[in-house]
Scaffold this motif. Structure first.
Motif, PDB file in Angstrom:
ATOM      1  N   ILE A  27      17.992  -1.810   9.272  1.00 52.77           N
ATOM      2  CA  ILE A  27      17.070  -0.674   9.308  1.00 52.77           C
ATOM      3  C   ILE A  27      16.351  -0.595   7.966  1.00 52.77           C
ATOM      4  CG2 ILE A  27      16.845   1.834   9.539  1.00 52.77           C
ATOM      5  CD1 ILE A  27      19.434   1.784  11.174  1.00 52.77           C
ATOM      6  N   HIS A  28      15.028  -0.428   8.029  1.00 57.76           N
ATOM      7  CA  HIS A  28      14.219  -0.287   6.822  1.00 57.76           C
ATOM      8  C   HIS A  28      13.524   1.067   6.827  1.00 57.76           C
ATOM      9  CE1 HIS A  28      14.651  -4.490   5.655  1.00 57.76           C
ATOM     10  NE2 HIS A  28      14.563  -4.758   6.935  1.00 57.76           N
ATOM     11  N   CYS A  29      13.445   1.676   5.665  1.00 58.29           N
ATOM     12  CA  CYS A  29      12.766   2.959   5.471  1.00 58.29           C
ATOM     13  C   CYS A  29      11.579   2.690   4.562  1.00 58.29           C
ATOM     14  CB  CYS A  29      13.742   3.930   4.823  1.00 58.29           C
ATOM     15  SG  CYS A  29      13.006   5.452   4.253  1.00 58.29           S
ATOM     16  N   ILE A  30      10.364   2.963   5.073  1.00 61.14           N
ATOM     17  CA  ILE A  30       9.153   2.634   4.323  1.00 61.14           C
ATOM     18  C   ILE A  30       8.344   3.909   4.067  1.00 61.14           C
ATOM     19  CG2 ILE A  30       7.054   1.237   4.285  1.00 61.14           C
ATOM     20  CD1 ILE A  30       9.538  -0.502   4.509  1.00 61.14           C
ATOM     21  N   PRO A  31       8.234   4.345   2.799  1.00 62.04           N
ATOM     22  CA  PRO A  31       7.371   5.499   2.497  1.00 62.04           C
ATOM     23  C   PRO A  31       5.910   5.051   2.434  1.00 62.04           C
ATOM     24  CG  PRO A  31       8.481   4.754   0.507  1.00 62.04           C
ATOM     25  CD  PRO A  31       8.977   3.879   1.624  1.00 62.04           C
ATOM     26  N   LEU A  32       5.042   5.822   3.064  1.00 63.92           N
ATOM     27  CA  LEU A  32       3.608   5.523   3.082  1.00 63.92           C
ATOM     28  C   LEU A  32       2.819   6.768   2.745  1.00 63.92           C
ATOM     29  CD1 LEU A  32       3.399   3.558   6.462  1.00 63.92           C
ATOM     30  CD2 LEU A  32       3.272   2.576   4.176  1.00 63.92           C
ATOM     31  N   SER A  33       1.632   6.578   2.215  1.00 62.62           N
ATOM     32  CA  SER A  33       0.751   7.730   2.013  1.00 62.62           C
ATOM     33  C   SER A  33       0.486   8.342   3.385  1.00 62.62           C
ATOM     34  CB  SER A  33      -0.567   7.288   1.371  1.00 62.62           C
ATOM     35  OG  SER A  33      -1.339   6.557   2.314  1.00 62.62           O
ATOM     36  N   ARG A  34       0.104   9.595   3.414  1.00 62.76           N
ATOM     37  CA  ARG A  34      -0.148  10.255   4.704  1.00 62.76           C
ATOM     38  C   ARG A  34      -1.263   9.554   5.474  1.00 62.76           C
ATOM     39  NH1 ARG A  34       1.273  16.255   2.596  1.00 62.76           N
ATOM     40  NH2 ARG A  34       3.488  15.987   2.940  1.00 62.76           N
ATOM     41  N   LYS A  35      -2.280   9.087   4.761  1.00 65.82           N
ATOM     42  CA  LYS A  35      -3.388   8.375   5.407  1.00 65.82           C
ATOM     43  C   LYS A  35      -2.885   7.098   6.077  1.00 65.82           C
ATOM     44  CE  LYS A  35      -7.585   5.869   4.301  1.00 65.82           C
ATOM     45  NZ  LYS A  35      -7.858   4.838   3.353  1.00 65.82           N
ATOM     46  N   ASP A  36      -2.103   6.303   5.345  1.00 60.02           N
ATOM     47  CA  ASP A  36      -1.579   5.053   5.905  1.00 60.02           C
ATOM     48  C   ASP A  36      -0.580   5.326   7.033  1.00 60.02           C
ATOM     49  OD1 ASP A  36      -3.109   3.431   4.222  1.00 60.02           O
ATOM     50  OD2 ASP A  36      -1.579   3.464   2.647  1.00 60.02           O
ATOM     51  N   ALA A  37       0.240   6.354   6.876  1.00 60.12           N
ATOM     52  CA  ALA A  37       1.217   6.690   7.917  1.00 60.12           C
ATOM     53  C   ALA A  37       0.524   7.091   9.215  1.00 60.12           C
ATOM     54  CB  ALA A  37       2.133   7.812   7.432  1.00 60.12           C
ATOM     55  N   SER A  38      -0.629   7.743   9.117  1.00 59.42           N
ATOM     56  CA  SER A  38      -1.332   8.143  10.343  1.00 59.42           C
ATOM     57  C   SER A  38      -1.946   6.936  11.051  1.00 59.42           C
ATOM     58  CB  SER A  38      -2.406   9.191  10.040  1.00 59.42           C
ATOM     59  OG  SER A  38      -3.455   8.627   9.282  1.00 59.42           O
ATOM     60  N   ALA A  39      -2.226   5.870  10.315  1.00 57.28           N
ATOM     61  CA  ALA A  39      -2.777   4.646  10.916  1.00 57.28           C
ATOM     62  C   ALA A  39      -1.692   3.702  11.423  1.00 57.28           C
ATOM     63  CB  ALA A  39      -3.651   3.920   9.895  1.00 57.28           C
TER      64      ALA A  39
END
Length: 148
Positions: A27-39
């Motif tokens: 399992i991997h946990c990847i933090p993304l900016s909100r903009k990138d997470a929405s894409a």
């Protein structure tokens, strides 16, 4: 939440192999900016729809809509699963473990962030790994409910 103060969203992806001799899950946990997470859902959807053979026994893309992965994947089958928060995600039954791209999740993230593909990394030595763990512990300290 741990990444909220940094204005980030988190996605989780997991790969479960089911060979009889070597069952394994990562399992991997990847933090993304909100903009990138929405894409991210669009990128993962496209990748999963094109993964594997053209004709397969299982649906290429299974939408979770908050349901448990256990209710979507037949017991004992290998799978790839990605979750966007707690509300929804996508799952994919791995039809052929030999030909499945186990770097799929990383490659989707690399494409999303327009990064050059990274070669598979070797495990860091014990000292470097220990320093990385200490650094994470200090950043996570305010969110560690076990220490309260």
């Amino acid at each position: 939440m741990f990444f909220e103060k940094e204005q980030k969203e988190v996605i989780f992806f997991e790969t479960a192999s089911a060979s009889r001799s070597n069952r394994h899950m990562v399992i991997h946990c990847i933090p993304l900016s909100r903009k990138d997470a929405s894409a991210a859902p669009g990128y993962f959807k496209q990748a999963l729809l094109t993964e594997g053979p053209e004709w397969s026994q299982h649906k290429k893309l299974i939408e979770s809509n908050g349901r448990s992965i256990r209710s979507m994947i037949p017991k004992g089958f290998p799978y790839f699963n990605v979750e966007f928060g707690l509300a929804f995600g996508y799952a994919h039954v791995i039809e052929d473990e030999e030909s499945f791209n186990y770097r799929l999740g990383f490659e989707v993230i690399e494409g999303l962030l327009d990064l050059s593909p990274r070669p598979p990394s070797r495990k860091p030595d014990h000292e470097v790994e220990s320093q990385m763990a200490d650094q994470l512990r200090s950043v996570y300290k305010g969110f560690d409910w076990v220490q309260d």
